[in-house]
Design an enzyme around this catalytic site. Structure first.
Site, mmCIF file in Angstrom:
data_model
loop_
_atom_site.group_PDB
_atom_site.id
_atom_site.type_symbol
_atom_site.label_atom_id
_atom_site.label_comp_id
_atom_site.label_asym_id
_atom_site.label_seq_id
_atom_site.Cartn_x
_atom_site.Cartn_y
_atom_site.Cartn_z
ATOM 1 N N LYS A 177 0.832 -1.234 -0.004
ATOM 2 C CA LYS A 177 -0.016 0.069 -0.016
ATOM 3 C C LYS A 177 1.018 1.008 0.025
ATOM 4 C CE LYS A 177 -3.075 3.396 0.736
ATOM 5 N NZ LYS A 177 -2.074 4.449 0.839
ATOM 6 N N GLU A 250 8.785 2.179 11.360
ATOM 7 C CA GLU A 250 9.819 3.239 11.120
ATOM 8 C C GLU A 250 9.268 4.493 11.186
ATOM 9 O OE1 GLU A 250 12.977 2.621 11.315
ATOM 10 O OE2 GLU A 250 13.084 0.405 10.830
ATOM 11 N N CYS A 284 13.029 11.487 7.181
ATOM 12 C CA CYS A 284 12.864 11.372 8.752
ATOM 13 C C CYS A 284 14.197 11.391 9.639
ATOM 14 C CB CYS A 284 12.298 9.933 8.913
ATOM 15 S SG CYS A 284 13.077 8.614 8.136
ATOM 16 N N GLU A 378 8.838 16.869 15.015
ATOM 17 C CA GLU A 378 9.281 16.703 13.943
ATOM 18 C C GLU A 378 8.792 17.738 12.892
ATOM 19 O OE1 GLU A 378 10.151 12.754 11.082
ATOM 20 O OE2 GLU A 378 8.357 13.047 11.790
#
Length: 477
Positions: A177, A250, A284, A378
């Protein structure tokens, strides 16, 4: 260019749905394609097909799995420029950065091809324990079955490779996906695996919205493993729904770097700027927080800002572009609000900080405090903060003062201080004399705290995607 209409890839067939969604280029706004919108029934068909195909994949000899993966790498090499342009259009990734991702992608499949031939076990000295006399013990690894892989937009070729490569190397099947914004790359990979000879049904690709497909993909008992890269919020939801399935997550980060007073400032500035602003900071392990010793803070900051101002922002297909638009206008709105909020709370702008339409420029913030969103969350945007410190322990404490722990870095010429920091920084990886954005594709990669669960990197992902089995043989003579 006329927009494409793209179907799902289920059981080796292309299935176009009446329900579609439009895919627009983040930079130009051009309508790229109409993407088929899978529903739970489609997800069920994909899982069923992958489950049926598992017997063939499991029986496929290691050398043949290796050959298929090696063929995929060769096809990517031959089609690299075509694939890079698709990546630039659908993700807004600058063309030079897109080519670099394709280079990493083919290397990831090459590593996977090699690892397919290295999956083994060990012998166990059974007689080391009373009652084990006269027995031979050994282990081997077996594939799990159906793996659901859910991937993000920021590395739509290479992060897909980090899931498909190890899964197929081990003999699993996969239901993929991809992110809503980057389905074209995933569908191209399905074409490439078909050309490379992957058994029919071993790879299924369902495009659409995760909110509509999550229950079907995550709760089906035929799914044995979920591998997800994305946000912390979705990762927690997946872990809650997964039950006893194996899970690799992750997730997010706000990666920090320490710059000690003995670091060669002029040499490391270009690398630090690259780590902060590559792909508009939508990585990331993008460099988000820089802690610089007070004795070199002014020099470092001035040089960093000067280098940042040299970056070109614009069309991702332009060879001179360093960073382009963010993935979605809503993300540009978000980071603009975060920066404005930080400034109102006392932060100052070293450069950038003022959007230009869809584009948000590389931005350096000073006088940032740990409570500001640009520090404690973040940013996933082209924004970096630079903060001074007095002692190394203070810098380590600031690095650790985070819910995240993926990668961190330290620049120093003192090996004792480097190893001291490595031991005390709470992160899945510590890069000595490099930025936390460093990654090569065979190293173990993953985080602690809210940065995730499990490890990627081909060898380590294979371990996560296999089950260890013990066999003992008793001597009957």
């Amino acid at each position: 260019m006329k927009p494409l209409t793209k179907g799902l890839f289920i059981n080796g067939e292309w299935i176009k749905k009446e329900a579609v969604y439009p895919l627009y280029s983040p930079y130009s706004g051009e309508l790229l394609a109409h993407i088929s919108r899978a529903d739970p029934d489609d997800a069920e068909q994909a899982i069923a097909g992958a489950d049926r195909a598992f017997a063939k994949m499991k029986a496929l000899p290691a050398y043949e799995r290796s050959r298929i993966l090696a063929r995929v790498a060769r096809i990517i090499q031959d089609r690299k420029e075509e694939l890079a342009k698709v990546l630039a259009r659908e993700a807004g990734k600058p063309i030079r950065t897109a080519r670099a991702e394709l280079e990493r992608t083919l290397v990831t499949y090459q590593f996977s091809a090699e690892e397919a031939k290295r999956i083994g076990g060990e012998t166990i000295p059974m007689d080391a324990a009373p009652g084990g006399e006269g027995r031979l013990g050994m282990t081997w690894r077996e594939p799990l079955g159906v793996v659901v892989a859910i991937t993000p937009f920021n590395f739509p070729f290479n992060l897909v490779a980090h899931k498909l490569g190890p899964a197929f190397a081990a003999g699993n099947t996969v239901v993929l996906k991809p992110a809503e914004q980057t389905p074209l790359s995933a569908l191209l990979i399905a074409e490439i695996f078909t050309e490379a000879g992957l058994p029919k049904g071993a790879l299924q690709v369902v495009t659409g919205y995760g909110t509509e497909l999550s229950d079907a993909l995550l709760t089906d008992v035929r799914v044995k493993k979920i591998s997800f890269t994305g946000s912390v919020q979705v990762g927690k939801l997946i872990k809650a729904k997964a039950g006893l399935k194996k899970v690799t997550l992750e997730l997010g980060s706000n990666s920090g770097l320490i710059v000690e007073p003995d670091a060669p400032v002029d040499k490391i500035i270009p690398r630090c700027v690259e780590g902060a602003f590559a792909f508009a900071g939508q990585v990331c392990i993008s460099l988000q927080r820089i802690y610089v010793h007070e004795s070199i803070y002014r020099e470092f900051t001035e040089l960093f800002i000067r280098q940042t101002k040299k970056l070109n922002i614009g069309d991702p297909l332009d060879e001179t572009t360093d960073l382009s638009s963010m993935i979605h206008p809503g993300e540009t709105d978000r980071i603009e609000a975060w920066v404005n909020e930080a400034v109102q709370a006392g932060a100052t702008i070293g450069c950038g900080g003022s959007r230009k339409g869809k584009l948000y420029p590389p931005t350096v913030l000073l006088n940032v405090t740990k409570e500001m969103k640009v520090s404690c969350h973040e940013v996933f945007a082209p924004v970096v903060s630079i903060v001074s410190y007095k002692e190394l322990d203070e810098a380590i404490e600031m690095i650790n003062d985070s819910v995240y722990g993926l990668n961190a870095g330290i620049y120093t010429s003192n090996i004792d201080n480097a190893l001291y920091a490595a031991r005390n920084i709470q992160a899945g990886g510590v890069m000595i004399n490099d930025i936390p954005t460093f990654r090569v594709d065979h190293m173990p990669y993953g985080g602690v705290k809210e940065s995730g669960y499990g490890r990627e990197g081909i060898k380590y992902a294979v371990q996560e995607m296999t089950e260890l089995k013990l066999i003992t043989i008793k001597n009957m003579s």
